[in-house]
Design an enzyme around this catalytic site. Structure first.
Site, PDB file in Angstrom:
ATOM      1  N   LYS A  50       0.828  -1.197   0.000  1.00 19.80           N
ATOM      2  CA  LYS A  50       0.000   0.000   0.000  1.00 19.80           C
ATOM      3  C   LYS A  50       0.869   1.257   0.000  1.00 19.80           C
ATOM      4  CE  LYS A  50      -3.871  -2.326   0.355  1.00 19.80           C
ATOM      5  NZ  LYS A  50      -4.888  -2.332  -0.715  1.00 19.80           N
ATOM      6  N   HIS A  60      -9.289  -8.897  -8.334  1.00 18.62           N
ATOM      7  CA  HIS A  60      -9.137  -8.413  -6.966  1.00 18.62           C
ATOM      8  C   HIS A  60      -9.638  -9.434  -5.948  1.00 18.62           C
ATOM      9  CE1 HIS A  60     -11.214  -6.246  -3.533  1.00 18.62           C
ATOM     10  NE2 HIS A  60      -9.960  -5.878  -3.362  1.00 18.62           N
TER      11      HIS A  60
END
Length: 387
Positions: free
Chosen positions: A182, A313
């Site tokens: 991230k 995803h």
């Protein structure tokens, strides 16, 4: 037992069970949206399972999910439309999808309605493959037995550089072939430091991806992406608002590094608009969010025709056979969050996740899934049957 033209038909749906399961995450995780106060840390995954049984006693299991809110609503809608499935032929998967889609059409051709359709649709595809005694990947037409796999679970923003680096090393040692981390810190320099640290931890030959979770404006995204464009990243994920197709297209045209997005899109039409805008060289369609395997196959064909790569995803449990049935090499995303809900484990080695040789998705619900069930409803066909 139904009859058609003198032939006994045993594939009609005789019963189903709808269950709302809440699976906690051992350590709540935070992304850029949490860092900026737009979200709260993710502490659990809400699942709605559909177990569909035909007259022959074969059961197909499917599921959908939501994060942070909506599990109770999905369960309620699933219970409301479930009686429509009873008595239908299990093999008529696309017909049932259309039937359920029209029943929920007032909710919009996306969103919660499609999330719920996905639970039924994935269960029906699992049932169809189990009746054929084939893994789903083979039923769809598999191109490969193993799919490249990357890990996302250990590199969230709440992790320190040391924690993140160790988690990345552990993943590589386990046989995972890529690491996604991230980004989206208030200070972009901290993001750069973290990227460099993970690269040092995993070495030059392991794929490294970054995910901004829709954090930046167009100007911020361009500035940051230019800074990292020469770092050999596999892709840059969601640099902009998920539905800014034009912005993603304009950004992608200025970068060497592929832009990946699509996980938040909730229909075939949204993915078509994204691809038409040139907004994704790597498409991250999410099977539960777009309504299940039936619409996912249409999105995959669109991606194939436009030479767009596929890296769905989350929910590796559903995406593994789909990516195995895609003509060009893609990725699946490894999270261990849902593993306790299933009796089986997916094999990882040599940088890949391997398609199980068990029929269907190759998974069955575990005792843990039953223990984490908040509500479960079972429906049965009448003794007389009838179409």
């Amino acid at each position: 037992m139904r009859h058609s033209g003198g032939i006994e038909m045993t594939d009609h749906i005789a019963g189903l069970r709808i269950s709302h399961v809440v699976q906690p995450i051992a350590r709540p995780v935070s992304d850029a949206k949490v860092a900026t106060g737009r979200q709260v840390p993710l502490a659990a995954v809400d699942m709605v399972f559909a177990e569909i049984t035909d007259e022959d006693g074969t059961t197909g299991t499917g599921f959908t999910y939501t994060l942070r809110a909506g599990g109770t609503a999905l369960q309620a809608l699933a219970e409301e439309i479930a009686p429509m499935v009873i008595g239908a032929r299990g093999a008529d998967v696309q017909r049932i999808w259309e039937m359920l889609g029209w029943r929920t059409n007032s909710l919009g051709a996306c969103g919660a309605a499609f999330h719920v359709l996905a639970a039924f649709d994935t269960a029906l595809w699992d049932l169809k493959a189990r009746r054929a005694k084939l893994p789903l990947a083979q039923l769809l037409g598999s191109f490969r037995d193993g799919v490249r796999v990357y890990n996302s679970g250990g590199q969230y923003l709440q992790a320190s550089i040391d924690e993140m680096s160790q988690a990345a090393r552990d993943s590589v040692a386990r046989g995972i072939g890529g690491i996604k981390m991230k980004v989206g810190q208030p200070d972009w320099r901290e993001d750069i430091r973290r990227i460099e640290a993970v690269r040092d931890a995993i070495g030059p030959d392991v794929a490294l991806m970054i995910d901004a979770n829709q954090q930046w404006s167009r100007a911020e995204a361009l500035a940051f992406c230019r800074r990292v464009d020469g770092m050999g990243l596999e892709f840059i994920e969601e640099p902009l608002d998920a539905r800014d197709h034009a912005g993603h297209g304009a950004l992608a045209a200025q970068l060497v590094t592929p832009v990946a997005t699509g996980e938040m899109l909730a229909s075939y039409d949204e993915h078509a608009a994204l691809i038409a805008a040139g907004g994704a060289r790597v498409l991250q369609a999410d099977c539960p969010r777009i309504g299940g395997v039936t619409p996912m196959l249409r999105v995959m064909e669109l991606a194939r025709s436009q030479r767009v790569a596929l890296a769905p995803h989350f929910v590796m449990e559903q995406h593994l056979p789909l990516v195995a049935a895609f003509p060009t090499e893609g990725w699946v995303e490894h999270f261990d969050w849902l593993e306790p809900l299933f009796n089986e484990r997916l094999e990882i080695r040599d940088g890949r996740m391997w398609v199980p040789d068990r029929p269907g998705f190759g998974l069955t619900m575990s005792d843990t899934a039953r223990e984490h069930t908040k509500r479960s409803v079972t429906l049965r066909d009448s003794p007389e049957g009838g179409d």
